[in-house]
Design an enzyme around this catalytic site. Sequence first.
Site, PDB file in Angstrom:
ATOM      1  N   LYS A  52       0.813  -1.231   0.000  1.00 45.51           N
ATOM      2  CA  LYS A  52       0.000   0.000   0.000  1.00 45.51           C
ATOM      3  C   LYS A  52       0.841   1.274   0.000  1.00 45.51           C
ATOM      4  O   LYS A  52       0.367   2.343  -0.381  1.00 45.51           O
ATOM      5  CB  LYS A  52      -0.974  -0.001   1.163  1.00 45.51           C
ATOM      6  CG  LYS A  52      -2.154  -0.930   0.894  1.00 45.51           C
ATOM      7  CD  LYS A  52      -3.446  -0.340   1.390  1.00 45.51           C
ATOM      8  CE  LYS A  52      -4.638  -1.172   0.971  1.00 45.51           C
ATOM      9  NZ  LYS A  52      -4.554  -2.574   1.454  1.00 45.51           N
ATOM     10  N   SER A  77      -8.236   1.545   9.164  1.00 46.96           N
ATOM     11  CA  SER A  77      -7.657   1.051  10.418  1.00 46.96           C
ATOM     12  C   SER A  77      -6.508   0.111  10.075  1.00 46.96           C
ATOM     13  O   SER A  77      -5.894  -0.481  10.934  1.00 46.96           O
ATOM     14  CB  SER A  77      -8.712   0.321  11.235  1.00 46.96           C
ATOM     15  OG  SER A  77      -9.329  -0.658  10.448  1.00 46.96           O
ATOM     16  N   GLU A 203      -9.984 -13.628  -3.450  1.00 45.49           N
ATOM     17  CA  GLU A 203     -10.641 -12.933  -2.338  1.00 45.49           C
ATOM     18  C   GLU A 203     -11.118 -13.961  -1.303  1.00 45.49           C
ATOM     19  O   GLU A 203     -11.183 -15.153  -1.588  1.00 45.49           O
ATOM     20  CB  GLU A 203     -11.801 -12.085  -2.863  1.00 45.49           C
ATOM     21  CG  GLU A 203     -12.928 -12.881  -3.487  1.00 45.49           C
ATOM     22  CD  GLU A 203     -13.966 -12.001  -4.161  1.00 45.49           C
ATOM     23  OE1 GLU A 203     -13.943 -10.781  -3.989  1.00 45.49           O
ATOM     24  OE2 GLU A 203     -14.813 -12.571  -4.874  1.00 45.49           O
ATOM     25  N   GLY A 207     -16.419 -13.341   1.394  1.00 50.77           N
ATOM     26  CA  GLY A 207     -16.746 -12.065   0.735  1.00 50.77           C
ATOM     27  C   GLY A 207     -16.438 -12.143  -0.736  1.00 50.77           C
ATOM     28  O   GLY A 207     -15.473 -11.545  -1.208  1.00 50.77           O
ATOM     29  N   ASP A 209     -17.688 -10.874  -3.366  1.00 51.18           N
ATOM     30  CA  ASP A 209     -18.324  -9.835  -4.195  1.00 51.18           C
ATOM     31  C   ASP A 209     -17.565  -9.588  -5.491  1.00 51.18           C
ATOM     32  O   ASP A 209     -18.157  -9.252  -6.508  1.00 51.18           O
ATOM     33  CB  ASP A 209     -18.438  -8.524  -3.411  1.00 51.18           C
ATOM     34  CG  ASP A 209     -17.073  -8.009  -2.977  1.00 51.18           C
ATOM     35  OD1 ASP A 209     -16.446  -8.675  -2.136  1.00 51.18           O
ATOM     36  OD2 ASP A 209     -16.629  -6.973  -3.488  1.00 51.18           O
ATOM     37  N   SER A 303       1.116  -9.783  -0.477  1.00 48.78           N
ATOM     38  CA  SER A 303       0.785  -8.359  -0.370  1.00 48.78           C
ATOM     39  C   SER A 303       1.230  -7.667   0.914  1.00 48.78           C
ATOM     40  O   SER A 303       1.404  -6.453   0.926  1.00 48.78           O
ATOM     41  CB  SER A 303      -0.718  -8.156  -0.578  1.00 48.78           C
ATOM     42  OG  SER A 303      -1.452  -8.981   0.300  1.00 48.78           O
TER      43      SER A 303
HETATM   44  C1  LIG Z   1      -5.282  -3.575   1.191  1.00 43.95           C
HETATM   45  C2  LIG Z   1      -4.682  -4.923   1.147  1.00 43.95           C
HETATM   46  C3  LIG Z   1      -5.083  -5.881   0.199  1.00 43.95           C
HETATM   47  C4  LIG Z   1      -6.213  -5.632  -0.778  1.00 43.95           C
HETATM   48  O1  LIG Z   1      -5.873  -4.633  -1.699  1.00 43.95           O
HETATM   49  P1  LIG Z   1      -6.966  -3.901  -2.598  1.00 43.95           P
HETATM   50  O2  LIG Z   1      -6.204  -2.943  -3.405  1.00 43.95           O
HETATM   51  O3  LIG Z   1      -7.953  -3.262  -1.676  1.00 43.95           O
HETATM   52  O4  LIG Z   1      -7.642  -4.961  -3.408  1.00 43.95           O
HETATM   53  C5  LIG Z   1      -4.427  -7.100   0.180  1.00 43.95           C
HETATM   54  N1  LIG Z   1      -3.426  -7.382   1.045  1.00 43.95           N
HETATM   55  C6  LIG Z   1      -3.021  -6.498   1.967  1.00 43.95           C
HETATM   56  C7  LIG Z   1      -1.916  -6.887   2.889  1.00 43.95           C
HETATM   57  C8  LIG Z   1      -3.617  -5.234   2.053  1.00 43.95           C
HETATM   58  O5  LIG Z   1      -3.208  -4.351   2.977  1.00 43.95           O
END
Ligand SMILES: *Cc1c(COP(=O)(O)O)cnc(C)c1O
Length: 318
Positions: A52, A77, A203, A207, A209, A303
Amino acid sequence: MVSKFADVVAAAERIEGYAHRTPVLSSRIVDEVVGARVLFKCENFQRMGAFKFRGAFNAIARLSARQREAGVVAYSSGNHAQAIALAAQLLGVRATIVMPHDAPASKVAATKGYGGRIVGYDRYAEDREEIGRALAEEEGLALIPPYDHPDVLAGQGTAAKELFDEVGELDALFAPLGGGGLLSGSALAAREMSPGCRVYGVEPEAGDDGRRSLRAGEVVRIDTPRTIADGAQTTHLGEHTFEVIRREVDDVLTASDDELVEAMRLFAAHLKLVVEPTGCLGLAGARQLPGELAGERIGVLVSGGNVDLDRYAALLTS
Ligand SMILES: *Cc1c(COP(=O)(O)O)cnc(C)c1O
């Protein structure tokens, strides 16, 4: 505005020297488990512990001098809060983060540690988006959403771009899916840098969606899902992210909480990686397609790695 690969390239130039170029790791044992050669792009090693930072930095760097002077506001959060706070600090911009009063102390501390001002709210009685918008209006702050923004999704796409830069073309790419910033940015990179690569979002099963939206051809809304993947507890895809996802993504898969814990164990045991539950979605998703991936070379976006150690230990021994 239609998001393009050129936006990802521009974002990559903007974040250079600020974001880490994270490592790509692999394990022969995990390859055997999945039945394919698996290359993991390790965003758990990104600054503040998740991808992020890329989108947050790109979005703030794109603001005008006047907007930067006024400051930014975000509601989150989770990882987006820390990403905005850190990116703003590095760019000399004041950041206000709207966080629930009962947010985990570690997350509040991390956000404060990056110099963010925290505005608390009652998550049962108040609407954080309303509070964020009101603050933006009253104080002239730029509101930076966690995923549904062209500059955010272009920034998130730089992780996949780095992966293709490093390993060349792939047969398939798996990305965790919440609101779709990471998946849409990744899909833009894949289409351009590895045209034959199938792109999957993954996902939480509770959820789904995203999968339903892809099938329906329009954004489907659900209640907040109950899942250990707290970074993907979103109720709907974004307008900008869905526009890219419907065009460029091959399919959306789901993973149960048990499958996420199993992936978390594989990461710990064989790659020596601490991965948060949401970060395990990609690997758990790749495990859903064993026959299809046989003999292929695939990419998995890991991620993030922000998980309370007590919670991590409890999940691993559950
Ligand atoms: C926010 C987040 C996601 C999901 O990312 P999106 O861009 O909302 O689809 C996945 N893994 C981690 C660790 C995140 O912080």
